[in-house]
Design an enzyme around this catalytic site. Structure first.
Site, PDB file in Angstrom:
ATOM      1  N   HIS A   1      -2.461  -5.221   5.217  1.00 15.14           N
ATOM      2  CA  HIS A   1      -3.511  -4.573   6.001  1.00 15.14           C
ATOM      3  C   HIS A   1      -4.866  -5.207   5.661  1.00 15.14           C
ATOM      4  O   HIS A   1      -5.661  -5.527   6.557  1.00 15.14           O
ATOM      5  CB  HIS A   1      -3.556  -3.070   5.713  1.00 15.14           C
ATOM      6  CG  HIS A   1      -2.648  -2.248   6.547  1.00 15.14           C
ATOM      7  ND1 HIS A   1      -1.274  -2.277   6.400  1.00 15.14           N
ATOM      8  CD2 HIS A   1      -2.898  -1.363   7.550  1.00 15.14           C
ATOM      9  CE1 HIS A   1      -0.724  -1.446   7.261  1.00 15.14           C
ATOM     10  NE2 HIS A   1      -1.688  -0.881   7.978  1.00 15.14           N
TER      11      HIS A   1
ATOM     12  N   HIS B   1      -1.541   1.549  -1.546  1.00 13.06           N
ATOM     13  CA  HIS B   1      -1.830   0.354  -2.339  1.00 13.06           C
ATOM     14  C   HIS B   1      -2.722   0.686  -3.519  1.00 13.06           C
ATOM     15  O   HIS B   1      -3.475   1.660  -3.495  1.00 13.06           O
ATOM     16  CB  HIS B   1      -2.520  -0.716  -1.484  1.00 13.06           C
ATOM     17  CG  HIS B   1      -1.608  -1.432  -0.548  1.00 13.06           C
ATOM     18  ND1 HIS B   1      -0.707  -2.388  -0.973  1.00 13.06           N
ATOM     19  CD2 HIS B   1      -1.460  -1.340   0.796  1.00 13.06           C
ATOM     20  CE1 HIS B   1      -0.036  -2.848   0.083  1.00 13.06           C
ATOM     21  NE2 HIS B   1      -0.471  -2.228   1.159  1.00 13.06           N
TER      22      HIS B   1
END
Length: 325
Positions: free
Chosen positions: A94, A141
Site C-alpha cells: 500500500h 503493518h
C-alpha cells in the site's frame, strides 16, 4: 484468517478517514484513477504511471514472499481488515503503490501543466502519507513495514525516472512490444515464489501485471494504427481553466469507461473460469480450485489484461462514437 477481536470505534473521523485512505491503495482505486488519467488528462502521464506502478508492485509483492516477515500480532494490535491478513508484512505494498502513483503523477505533470510546484509536492506527500498511516491504523503493518515500502518505492522511482522516455518510446514503437508485454509478465507470474500456505499475493501480482500488459498492448496498437484518441489541449493551460462543459465531458467519459471496464471484467472472468473449469474439471464457484497455479494465473491474467486492453482501446473508440472526444 481475519479480524477476531471486538473493538469499539471512539473516533469516527479517524476511522472513516483511514478506512477510505486504505482503499486508495487497493484495486478499486487502480481501476478508476489510472483509466481516468488516460481518458481525461494525458496519455503520456498515464503510460508512465502504469509502467512505474507495475514494476513497483511486482517488486513489492515478491519481496513480501521472499522476506516472509509476519504482520503485527493480534492482540495487542486490532486488525480492521481480513483479506490481506494472509499476506506477509514487509514491505507495505500500500505504501509502495501510494508513493509511486502520487509522486509519478506529480513528476509527469509538473512540466506539462501550470500549477504551483509546492501544491503538487504537498498533494503527493499528503496522499502517500494518508495511505501509509492507514496501514498503521488498521493494524495491518508495523512502522518499519510502511517506512520500508515508501523508501523502496522512492528508490525505484528515482532509478526509473531517467529511463522513462526511453521505455515509453520502446513500448510505443518496438515491433516486439506486444509479444514481450504478454510473455514476460506471464513468465514472472508462473515463476512467482512458492509458499507453504496460500497467500493472495500471487493472484494480486497477476492482476497487476495482467492489467499493465493489456494496457501496454493497447498503447502500442493506438500508436501504430490509430490517431491519438484524445488531445489534451483543453487541459494544458492548467486545471484552473477547466470549464463546466469540460468537467461534464470528463465525467461522462469516466462513467462510460467504468461501465465498460466492469462489464469486461465480469465477462472475461466468467469465460476464463468456464474454460479452465472445463479443462481441469472443477465447478466455476470452487474457490480452492481457483487458488491453484494452473488456474489462478491464467484466469486472472486473461481477465485483467482484457480490462487493460479495453480501457486503452475499446473505451476510446466508444467515446469517439458517443461524441465525447
Amino acid at each position: 484468517q481475519g479480524c477476531t477481536q471486538k473493538y469499539v470505534v471512539k473516533n469516527y473521523f479517524y476511522y472513516y478517514l483511514f478506512k477510505f485512505s486504505a482503499a486508495l491503495g487497493e484495486e478499486i482505486f487502480y481501476i478508476t484513477f489510472l483509466p481516468f488519467t488516460y481518458w481525461n488528462i494525458d496519455h503520456s502521464v498515464s503510460r508512465r504511471m502504469i509502467i512505474v506502478w507495475s514494476i513497483v508492485m511486482y517488486i513489492g509483492q515478491v519481496s513480501k514472499d521472499i522476506l516472509k516477515w509476519p504482520r503485527p500480532v493480534s492482540p495487542p494490535v486490532v486488525k480492521l481488515e481480513m483479506r490481506t491478513d494472509a499476506e506477509y508484512g514487509m514491505p507495505s505494498t500500500h505504501a509502495m503503490a501510494a508513493t509511486a502513483i502520487s509522486f509519478s503523477f506529480f513528476i509527469a505533470t509538473l512540466n506539462q501543466y501550470k500549477y504551483p510546484f509546492e501544491l503538487g509536492l504537498v498533494a503527493a506527500f499528503v496522499f502517500s502519507t494518508l495511505v501509509c498511516l492507514s496501514r498503521l491504523y488498521t493494524g495491518m503493518h508495523t512502522v518499519l513495514d510502511v517506512i520500508g515500502g515508501a523508501l523502496i518505492s522512492a528508490v525505484l522511482l528515482a532509478l526509473l525516472y531517467p529511463a522513462w522516455d526511453v521505455i515509453d518510446h520502446l513500448l510505443l514503437t518496438s515491433p516486439f512490444c506486444p509479444l514481450l508485454c504478454i510473455v514476460v509478465p506471464l513468465v514472472l507470474c508462473y515463476n512467482y515464489p512458492k509458499l507453504d500456505n496460500y497467500s493472495p499475493t500471487r493472484g494480486d501480482t497477476t492482476t497487476i501485471l495482467g492489467a499493465g500488459a493489456g494496457a501496454t498492448v493497447g498503447f502500442w496498437l493506438n500508436n501504430q494504427f490509430a490517431a491519438p484518441a484524445y488531445t489534451s489541449e483543453n487541459f494544458q493551460l492548467g486545471f484552473h481553466l477547466i470549464t463546466t462543459k469540460i468537467a461534464v465531458i470528463m465525467l461522462a467519459r469516466f462513467f462510460v469507461g467504468i461501465v465498460i471496464i466492469l462489464l469486461t471484467r465480469q465477462l472475461m472472468k466468467s469465460v476464463a473460469l468456464g474454460m479452465l473449469g472445463y479443462r481441469y474439471k472443477f465447478p466455476t464457484g470452487d474457490l480452492e480450485a481457483q487458488r491453484r497455479l494452473e488456474v489462478e494465473v491464467p484466469y486472472k491474467f486473461i481477465t485483467y489484461s482484457s480490462v487493460g486492453f479495453s480501457a486503452t482501446v475499446v473505451v476510446p473508440v466508444l467515446h469517439k462514437l458517443l461524441g465525447l472526444i
